[in-house]
Design a protein around this motif. Structure first.
Motif, PDB file in Angstrom:
ATOM      1  N   ALA A 167       0.851  -1.273   0.040  1.00  0.00           N
ATOM      2  CA  ALA A 167      -0.247   0.045   0.042  1.00  0.00           C
ATOM      3  C   ALA A 167       0.840   1.274  -0.047  1.00  0.00           C
ATOM      4  CB  ALA A 167      -0.889   0.165   1.197  1.00  0.00           C
ATOM      5  N   MET A 168       1.957   1.213   0.702  1.00  0.00           N
ATOM      6  CA  MET A 168       2.988   2.316   0.554  1.00  0.00           C
ATOM      7  C   MET A 168       3.477   2.679  -0.568  1.00  0.00           C
ATOM      8  SD  MET A 168       2.437   3.461   3.475  1.00  0.00           S
ATOM      9  CE  MET A 168       3.808   4.810   3.892  1.00  0.00           C
ATOM     10  N   ILE A 169       3.769   1.378  -1.434  1.00  0.00           N
ATOM     11  CA  ILE A 169       4.468   1.580  -2.545  1.00  0.00           C
ATOM     12  C   ILE A 169       3.502   2.225  -3.575  1.00  0.00           C
ATOM     13  CG2 ILE A 169       5.534   0.320  -4.534  1.00  0.00           C
ATOM     14  CD1 ILE A 169       6.725  -1.494  -2.388  1.00  0.00           C
ATOM     15  N   GLY A 170       2.182   1.972  -3.569  1.00  0.00           N
ATOM     16  CA  GLY A 170       1.182   2.270  -4.257  1.00  0.00           C
ATOM     17  C   GLY A 170       1.075   3.712  -4.287  1.00  0.00           C
ATOM     18  N   LEU A 171       1.514   4.416  -3.092  1.00  0.00           N
ATOM     19  CA  LEU A 171       1.344   5.687  -3.235  1.00  0.00           C
ATOM     20  C   LEU A 171       2.290   6.653  -3.988  1.00  0.00           C
ATOM     21  CD1 LEU A 171       0.359   6.067   0.893  1.00  0.00           C
ATOM     22  CD2 LEU A 171      -1.094   6.281  -1.183  1.00  0.00           C
ATOM     23  N   ILE A 172       3.334   5.916  -4.376  1.00  0.00           N
ATOM     24  CA  ILE A 172       4.437   6.597  -5.162  1.00  0.00           C
ATOM     25  C   ILE A 172       3.766   7.426  -6.344  1.00  0.00           C
ATOM     26  CG2 ILE A 172       6.309   6.414  -6.454  1.00  0.00           C
ATOM     27  CD1 ILE A 172       7.250   3.806  -4.504  1.00  0.00           C
ATOM     28  N   PRO A 173       2.936   6.879  -6.934  1.00  0.00           N
ATOM     29  CA  PRO A 173       2.304   7.699  -8.140  1.00  0.00           C
ATOM     30  C   PRO A 173       1.792   8.955  -7.702  1.00  0.00           C
ATOM     31  CG  PRO A 173       1.808   5.623  -8.711  1.00  0.00           C
ATOM     32  CD  PRO A 173       2.357   5.412  -7.060  1.00  0.00           C
ATOM     33  N   LEU A 174       1.552   9.204  -6.540  1.00  0.00           N
ATOM     34  CA  LEU A 174       0.996  10.449  -6.004  1.00  0.00           C
ATOM     35  C   LEU A 174       1.713  11.845  -6.112  1.00  0.00           C
ATOM     36  CD1 LEU A 174      -1.359   9.415  -3.210  1.00  0.00           C
ATOM     37  CD2 LEU A 174      -2.149  10.183  -5.247  1.00  0.00           C
ATOM     38  N   ILE A 175       3.295  11.169  -6.189  1.00  0.00           N
ATOM     39  CA  ILE A 175       4.292  12.015  -6.425  1.00  0.00           C
ATOM     40  C   ILE A 175       4.089  13.042  -7.673  1.00  0.00           C
ATOM     41  CG2 ILE A 175       6.776  12.646  -7.014  1.00  0.00           C
ATOM     42  CD1 ILE A 175       7.287   9.849  -5.332  1.00  0.00           C
ATOM     43  N   ALA A 176       3.229  12.498  -8.603  1.00  0.00           N
ATOM     44  CA  ALA A 176       2.995  13.286  -9.764  1.00  0.00           C
ATOM     45  C   ALA A 176       2.160  14.685  -9.589  1.00  0.00           C
ATOM     46  CB  ALA A 176       2.495  12.328 -10.726  1.00  0.00           C
ATOM     47  N   LEU A 177       1.519  14.458  -8.597  1.00  0.00           N
ATOM     48  CA  LEU A 177       0.572  15.843  -8.229  1.00  0.00           C
ATOM     49  C   LEU A 177       1.386  17.029  -7.823  1.00  0.00           C
ATOM     50  CD1 LEU A 177      -2.457  13.881  -6.213  1.00  0.00           C
ATOM     51  CD2 LEU A 177      -2.667  14.705  -8.690  1.00  0.00           C
ATOM     52  N   PRO A 178       2.188  16.942  -6.668  1.00  0.00           N
ATOM     53  CA  PRO A 178       2.886  18.107  -6.489  1.00  0.00           C
ATOM     54  C   PRO A 178       3.719  18.418  -7.515  1.00  0.00           C
ATOM     55  CG  PRO A 178       3.326  16.224  -4.821  1.00  0.00           C
ATOM     56  CD  PRO A 178       2.641  15.755  -5.800  1.00  0.00           C
ATOM     57  N   ILE A 179       4.612  17.531  -8.384  1.00  0.00           N
ATOM     58  CA  ILE A 179       5.289  17.779  -9.443  1.00  0.00           C
ATOM     59  C   ILE A 179       4.454  18.877 -10.399  1.00  0.00           C
ATOM     60  CG2 ILE A 179       6.490  16.960 -11.661  1.00  0.00           C
ATOM     61  CD1 ILE A 179       7.389  14.689 -10.004  1.00  0.00           C
ATOM     62  N   ASN A 180       3.108  18.193 -10.765  1.00  0.00           N
ATOM     63  CA  ASN A 180       2.144  19.146 -11.570  1.00  0.00           C
ATOM     64  C   ASN A 180       2.251  20.343 -11.231  1.00  0.00           C
ATOM     65  OD1 ASN A 180       0.428  19.373 -13.718  1.00  0.00           O
ATOM     66  ND2 ASN A 180      -1.206  18.965 -12.490  1.00  0.00           N
ATOM     67  N   GLU A 181       2.009  20.581  -9.861  1.00  0.00           N
ATOM     68  CA  GLU A 181       1.752  22.016  -9.231  1.00  0.00           C
ATOM     69  C   GLU A 181       3.195  22.797  -9.495  1.00  0.00           C
ATOM     70  OE1 GLU A 181      -0.729  23.661  -8.570  1.00  0.00           O
ATOM     71  OE2 GLU A 181      -2.045  21.737  -9.092  1.00  0.00           O
ATOM     72  N   LEU A 182       4.256  22.344  -9.061  1.00  0.00           N
ATOM     73  CA  LEU A 182       5.432  23.126  -9.242  1.00  0.00           C
ATOM     74  C   LEU A 182       5.862  23.315 -10.606  1.00  0.00           C
ATOM     75  CD1 LEU A 182       7.467  21.147  -6.286  1.00  0.00           C
ATOM     76  CD2 LEU A 182       6.371  23.165  -6.360  1.00  0.00           C
ATOM     77  N   LEU A 183       5.741  22.530 -11.556  1.00  0.00           N
ATOM     78  CA  LEU A 183       6.328  22.758 -13.027  1.00  0.00           C
ATOM     79  C   LEU A 183       5.129  23.231 -13.883  1.00  0.00           C
ATOM     80  CD1 LEU A 183       8.575  19.690 -13.107  1.00  0.00           C
ATOM     81  CD2 LEU A 183       9.241  21.824 -12.433  1.00  0.00           C
ATOM     82  N   ASN A 184       3.826  23.399 -13.495  1.00  0.00           N
ATOM     83  CA  ASN A 184       3.112  23.857 -14.228  1.00  0.00           C
ATOM     84  C   ASN A 184       2.648  22.902 -15.419  1.00  0.00           C
ATOM     85  OD1 ASN A 184       1.829  25.795 -12.499  1.00  0.00           O
ATOM     86  ND2 ASN A 184       3.236  27.040 -12.918  1.00  0.00           N
ATOM     87  N   LEU A 185       2.997  21.510 -15.427  1.00  0.00           N
ATOM     88  CA  LEU A 185       2.743  20.815 -16.535  1.00  0.00           C
ATOM     89  C   LEU A 185       1.366  20.455 -16.870  1.00  0.00           C
ATOM     90  CD1 LEU A 185       5.621  18.254 -15.741  1.00  0.00           C
ATOM     91  CD2 LEU A 185       5.835  19.807 -17.264  1.00  0.00           C
ATOM     92  N   PRO A 186       1.270  20.319 -18.017  1.00  0.00           N
ATOM     93  CA  PRO A 186      -0.146  19.787 -18.643  1.00  0.00           C
ATOM     94  C   PRO A 186      -0.497  18.272 -18.168  1.00  0.00           C
ATOM     95  CG  PRO A 186       1.184  20.024 -20.631  1.00  0.00           C
ATOM     96  CD  PRO A 186       2.000  20.274 -19.289  1.00  0.00           C
ATOM     97  N   TRP A 187      -1.895  17.978 -17.748  1.00  0.00           N
ATOM     98  CA  TRP A 187      -2.057  16.736 -17.295  1.00  0.00           C
ATOM     99  C   TRP A 187      -1.901  15.632 -18.124  1.00  0.00           C
ATOM    100  CZ3 TRP A 187      -3.200  15.953 -12.614  1.00  0.00           C
ATOM    101  CH2 TRP A 187      -3.704  16.921 -11.442  1.00  0.00           C
TER     102      TRP A 187
END
Length: 95
Positions: free
Chosen positions: A43-63
């Motif tokens: 379950a902890m390993i499954g949370l790794i893709p959630l890293i993409a959310l802050p990266i999206n906010e910091l870099l203003n990348l398209p979805w």
């Protein structure tokens, strides 16, 4: 790799991926269950893709680009999952 608690045989990576959602031993065909400690760890390993959310906010990348960046992360998780799973012959409570 998981080892069947009923027959004691080690599962191959391909066998583990094939039976990942039903966890039935490919050798003795008995039902196996993921252990409680393994479920917590995965379950902890499954949370790794959630890293993409802050990266999206910091870099203003398209979805769509965030989705493309998540694909390799998901592939790595899918690849290492059979190596970290532990199985049991009975279902264990999570707590």
């Amino acid at each position: 790799m998981p080892i069947c608690k009923n027959c004691g045989k080690r599962w191959a990576w391909k066998q583990t991926v094939k039976t990942l959602f039903r966890l039935k031993c490919p050798h003795c065909h008995k039902r196996q269950y993921e252990s409680a400690s393994s479920r917590k760890r995965t379950a902890m390993i499954g949370l790794i893709p959630l890293i993409a959310l802050p990266i999206n906010e910091l870099l203003n990348l398209p979805w769509w680009m965030v989705g493309v960046l998540m694909l390799p992360m998901i592939a790595v998780i899918w690849t290492i999952y059979p190596f970290i799973i532990e199985i049991s012959d009975e279902e264990e409570p999570l707590w």
